[in-house]
Design a protein around this motif. Structure first.
Motif, short mmCIF file in Angstrom:
data_model
loop_
_atom_site.label_atom_id
_atom_site.label_comp_id
_atom_site.label_asym_id
_atom_site.label_seq_id
_atom_site.Cartn_x
_atom_site.Cartn_y
_atom_site.Cartn_z
N GLU A 371 13.36 5.09 4.41
CA GLU A 371 13.65 6.72 3.97
C GLU A 371 14.35 6.82 2.56
N GLU A 372 13.75 5.34 1.60
CA GLU A 372 13.56 5.59 -0.35
C GLU A 372 12.98 4.94 -0.44
N ASP A 373 12.80 4.10 -1.50
CA ASP A 373 11.70 3.29 -1.35
C ASP A 373 11.85 2.36 0.00
N ALA A 374 10.06 1.90 -0.36
CA ALA A 374 8.97 0.87 0.72
C ALA A 374 8.34 0.09 -0.29
N PHE A 375 8.31 -0.57 0.75
CA PHE A 375 6.45 -1.53 0.51
C PHE A 375 6.50 -1.92 1.70
N ASP A 376 4.86 -1.70 2.23
CA ASP A 376 4.12 -2.46 4.19
C ASP A 376 2.94 -3.01 3.37
N TRP A 377 2.90 -4.37 3.89
CA TRP A 377 2.33 -5.15 3.86
C TRP A 377 1.54 -6.30 5.13
N LYS A 378 -0.06 -5.30 5.43
CA LYS A 378 -0.20 -7.04 6.57
C LYS A 378 -1.63 -7.28 7.16
N ALA A 379 -1.86 -7.80 7.03
CA ALA A 379 -3.17 -8.43 6.75
C ALA A 379 -3.58 -9.18 8.25
N LEU A 408 -17.63 -14.57 16.14
CA LEU A 408 -18.41 -12.91 14.93
C LEU A 408 -16.47 -13.03 14.78
N TYR A 409 -16.39 -12.92 13.27
CA TYR A 409 -14.54 -12.52 12.22
C TYR A 409 -14.71 -11.34 12.35
N GLU A 410 -13.63 -11.14 12.09
CA GLU A 410 -12.92 -9.50 11.47
C GLU A 410 -11.76 -9.89 10.75
N PHE A 411 -12.23 -9.95 9.61
CA PHE A 411 -10.80 -10.17 8.00
C PHE A 411 -10.50 -8.73 7.65
N ALA A 412 -9.20 -8.78 7.70
CA ALA A 412 -8.11 -7.72 6.98
C ALA A 412 -7.99 -8.69 6.70
N PRO A 413 -8.18 -8.50 4.31
CA PRO A 413 -7.49 -9.11 3.54
C PRO A 413 -5.94 -8.57 2.89
N GLY A 414 -6.04 -7.69 3.66
CA GLY A 414 -4.80 -6.64 2.81
C GLY A 414 -5.07 -5.26 2.73
N GLU A 415 -3.89 -4.89 3.72
CA GLU A 415 -3.64 -2.68 3.81
C GLU A 415 -2.16 -2.69 3.50
N THR A 416 -2.06 -1.33 2.36
CA THR A 416 -0.48 -1.38 2.51
C THR A 416 -0.50 -0.10 2.23
N ALA A 417 1.17 -0.20 2.41
CA ALA A 417 1.63 1.38 2.58
C ALA A 417 2.77 1.56 1.82
N ALA A 418 3.32 2.62 1.13
CA ALA A 418 4.40 2.68 0.09
C ALA A 418 4.78 3.80 -0.28
N ILE A 419 6.75 3.82 -0.03
CA ILE A 419 6.80 4.65 -0.30
C ILE A 419 8.07 5.54 -1.65
N VAL A 420 7.76 6.26 -1.67
CA VAL A 420 8.38 6.18 -3.39
C VAL A 420 9.29 7.45 -3.15
N ALA A 421 10.90 7.45 -3.62
CA ALA A 421 11.51 8.94 -3.31
C ALA A 421 11.01 9.42 -2.44
N GLY A 422 11.22 8.79 -1.13
CA GLY A 422 11.11 9.56 0.37
C GLY A 422 9.59 9.92 0.32
N GLN A 423 8.57 9.81 -0.34
CA GLN A 423 7.71 10.09 -0.69
C GLN A 423 6.37 9.11 -0.12
N GLN A 424 5.27 9.70 1.12
CA GLN A 424 4.33 8.72 1.40
C GLN A 424 3.73 8.71 0.51
N LEU A 425 2.72 7.61 0.05
CA LEU A 425 1.88 7.71 -0.87
C LEU A 425 0.53 6.66 0.18
N PRO A 426 -0.27 7.17 -0.23
CA PRO A 426 -1.55 7.61 0.36
C PRO A 426 -2.01 5.18 0.22
N PRO A 427 -2.05 5.02 1.38
CA PRO A 427 -2.77 3.63 1.74
C PRO A 427 -3.54 3.20 0.90
N PHE A 428 -3.74 2.18 0.26
CA PHE A 428 -4.42 0.79 -0.03
C PHE A 428 -4.54 0.34 -0.04
#
Length: 795
Positions: A371-379, A408-428
């Protein structure tokens, strides 16, 4: 020349014997060997043709096949801990099939003495550098908080180590944790640890067999440089319903197994769940009362005996670790595997196993309040594979293995999402990456004479890095050991599944055994291994958040050649087993990192990676007592593991972070009576290397630590040693319910073993104008005595 020699031996060994294969009429006797009490297939049962003093052993599915000249013979089935069975067979007119059920020996010592049969497999088998631990032995050994652990048990064997408590995985003969192929019912497990390495993901109640191969790896296995840990699950009791489990200080477990259709269809389900968070909740403050600290796993298997020639097995595993501190942070990771195997007897001599599996290892990190500032990373890393394999029992002296594998391998080295001051930033983050690893192999185990036996094979492996991807080229570093920058305009775009680059490697395997007599033999082995996927980690020990990365146009596969020589000797009617092995491993194209490498969410990660070489060598001593009220073993390893990378450590060899010069382990198990059992472990290991500062300089009243010489791993932390004790009380109830109490003491003499040492400014007050000096701080994961009591039951 070595490749040509192996190919020549392969052709001569397989084709040159044809002149006497059909010179006389041969007959084949085959079948399965199973536990009489529950129908479990028994692995490694010796089947001896008494009149010929020849025979074989059952494969991982309990199947055996022996071809001999026609006649009447006596077959002897023997397996450690089980009664020995003799069976007369008439092979004068036709082939015979015998499925045998053997029972556990009620008085094992007396059984062995009466029959006079010798458990000399360590001397007589061709394979060397192989360690097997029965689950019965593992359950008797002391363990942290009384919880039996497969991975911790194999660390007491020669050539196996870990950098300390809290370190995920294990190291074998100077290799990294990612250089071990860990299989659960043939499906790979990418992180074998719970609770940051304190426990393994394998539920001991569901495990039947554990085998570690450190060298002379057969041709049907590939993809890792150092070792193979092959863990086989139970198949489920096909005779009656049974259950077992335990209640411990940190988690509880329950296993159920039963026939759905007796002798036809059975299942096993095993679950564990820790309750650290439940126990800790009364001691947490209100703002942390919603915290979660636990792990769980669920293991299951279905075994369908379709008919005499077809069996199907479906195995599954689901496990997860969760660490969430209210709204402050959260982290979770886990494995999921699913494997389907089909056993088919094409004939009395041909056994075919086809395996298809899916494996997924994923991990996630969350910080802050959404609801405020957050960071989410998954791989994550996902694999899909199919592997057909045929074993052909050519005759009494030759067993061929032929097969192929595609993954067959599928690698997801890292995907993130961030929320700053309650606003969702584009994933990177980093894009998905794909790779296809394939291999074909052929091998043969050949008995040349009564004294001389060979095992040889050839594996052709390849790896294709595929799109969808945009590749880059990197310029040479301005100075060796520093970051490389991408070349402007070097981008090339590839569509999904479009091949980008392909690597191929020929991997010969060869082992030889010369047996002097029934009690002693000498063995030698050579194998080449190729590894196409890499664990990107520059920490002292791998963590759940390290990423897996494929070989690409800029990252080449790792290669290793290993040779080993060993002498094996038994004493006192095989009551004592002794061996000494020496080995040398040469490694090339190893992944290394620039100083200050940025490994997470780095689009230009390949610019921070370097390529180095490695070598590992040593000697392993092993003495084991196999029978009697008192048994156990002593293992000692003297070894070195070194690395060399241009630009690192002044271009000189340096000790790898998991190098341990001395490693001594003692295991003792003593049966005081039918009700009381005492066991102990003692471990003494040289300290692991670490990079310590060698000087300081003064700035604004502080004296930062500094290492101007650029030496890597220039010191060692203090040696590690620990004693564990365990006492088991089994009242031997004659009722169907059977329970036992286990009192264990981990780290008996309260040793504060260091996991790492770091430096920080001294926190004590200093007079004005006096420079603050530095202090060394020792970090211990378990720095005190840990007593525990647990209760195990079975019915």
């Amino acid at each position: 020349m070595k490749v040509k020699l192996i190919l020549l031996l392969l052709c001569v060994g397989i084709l040159g014997l044809s002149q006497n294969i059909y010179a006389q009429t041969n007959r084949t006797v085959s079948g399965y060997v199973m536990d009489a009490s529950n129908g479990e297939a028994l692995i490694g049962v010796t089947v001896l043709v008494k009149e010929l003093n020849a025979g074989g052993v059952t494969n991982p599915y309990g199947f055996y096949s022996i071809t001999v000249p026609e006649g009447e013979y006596t077959l002897i089935y023997r397996y450690l801990g089980y009664e020995t069975i003799q069976k007369s067979v008439d092979l004068t007119e036709q082939n015979q099939r015998f499925d045998i059920r053997i029972s556990e020996a009620t008085e094992q010592l007396e059984e062995v003495i009466v029959t006079g049969e010798r458990a000399d497999v360590n001397v007589s088998q061709v394979a060397m550098s192989v360690e097997k631990l029965g689950i019965e032995t593992i359950t008797k050994m002391p363990a942290l908080l009384g919880e039996v652990d497969v991975v911790k048990s194999i660390q007491l064997l020669p050539g196996v180590s870990t950098v300390g408590e809290g370190a995920s995985g294990f190291n074998v003969r100077g290799g990294g944790v990612d250089q071990n192929l860990v299989l659960l019912d043939e499906s790979p497990v990418f992180n074998s640890s719970h609770l940051f390495g304190l426990f393994s993901v394998f539920n001991p109640d569901a495990i039947k067999d554990v085998k570690l191969i450190k060298g002379g790896i057969p041709a049907q296995y590939g993809g890792r440089l150092s070792s193979l840990l092959d863990v086989r699950m139970k198949e489920g009791n096909s005779q009656k319903f049974s259950a077992q489990g335990g209640v411990g200080a940190i988690f509880s477990r329950l296993t159920l197994e039963a026939p759905i259709i007796k002798d036809k269809l059975s299942f096993i389900v095993a679950g564990r769940r820790s309750y650290i968070d439940v126990l800790a909740k009364p001691f947490l403050s209100d703002d942390l009362s919603n915290s979660v600290f636990n792990f769980y796993d669920l293991t299951s298997k279905v075994n369908w005996n379709i008919n005499d020639k077809n069996k199907v097995f479906l195995s599954a595993y689901l496990g997860r670790d969760r660490f969430e501190a209210a709204d402050l942070f959260g982290s979770n990771w886990g494995n999921r595997t699913l494997s389907l195997r089909w056993n088919h007897l094409a004939s009395e001599k041909m056994f075919i196993n086809t395996t298809a599996y899916y494996s997924n290892y994923d991990y996630r990190l969350e910080v802050g309040n959404p609801e405020e500032d957050a960071f989410d990373w998954k791989a994550n890393i996902q694999t899909y594979s199919v592997k057909p394999e045929m074993t052909y029992y050519l005759n009494a002296n030759n067993t061929m293995t032929i097969g192929a594998r595609a993954t067959l391998y599928e690698f997801a080295p890292g995907e993130t999402a961030a929320i700053v001051a309650g606003q969702q930033l584009p994933p990177f983050g980093m894009p998905l990456m794909y790779g296809l690893e394939s291999g074909v192999f052929v091998g043969n185990e050949q008995k040349v004479t009564d004294a001389l036996s060979l095992q040889y094979g050839l594996r052709l492996s390849s790896f294709t890095y595929m799109g969808e991807a945009t590749t880059l080229e990197y310029a040479d570093a301005e100075e060796p050991g520093t970051r490389r920058q991408p070349i402007e305009g070097s981008e090339v775009v590839y569509d999904k599944w479009e091949p980008i680059t392909t690597y191929s490697n020929l991997e010969p395997r060869f082992s030889v055994k010369y047996q002097f007599n029934e009690l002693s033999s000498i063995k030698a082995s050579y194998n080449r291994m190729a590894q196409y996927i890499h664990l990107i980690s520059n920490t002292t020990a791998s963590s759940p958040l390290d990423i897996w990365y494929p070989s690409t146009n800029n990252v080449r596969p790792e290669l290793a050649d290993q040779v080993a020589l060993g002498y094996f000797r038994n004493f006192k009617d095989n009551m004592y087993e002794a061996s000494v092995e020496v080995y040398y491993k040469d490694m090339r194209q190893l992944v290394d990192f620039v100083v200050g490498a940025d490994l997470l969410l780095n689009t230009y990660l390949e610019g921070d990676l370097m390529e180095g070489i490695g070598r590992a060598y040593g000697t392993e001593w092993y003495l084991k007592k196999t029978r009697g009220k008192f048994n156990g073993w002593i293992s000692y390893t003297l070894s070195r593991s070194e690395r060399k990378t241009m630009g690192i450590n002044n271009d000189e060899w340096y000790a790898a972070r998991f190098d341990q010069t001395h490693n001594l382990s003692l295991v003792a198990i003593y049966e005081l009576s039918k009700k009381w059992n005492v066991s102990s472990n003692f471990t003494l290991i040289s300290g692991t290397p670490a990079s310590f500062p060698s000087s300081t300089y003064e700035i604004q009243g502080y004296s930062p630590a500094h290492n101007p010489s650029n030496m890597r791993n220039n010191y060692r932390i203090p040696a590690y040693h620990r004693l564990d004790l365990s006492i088991t009380y089994d009242p031997e109830s004659k009722r169907r319910w059977d329970g036992e109490w286990v009192l264990s003491i981990y780290n008996v003499y309260n040793r504060r073993n260091p996991f790492s040492i770091y430096f920080q400014p001294n926190a004590d007050r200093r007079p004005e104008n006096v420079v603050t000096d530095n202090q060394a701080v020792q970090l211990s994961i378990i720095g005190s005595i840990v007593p525990s009591i647990s209760y195990n039951f079975k019915f």
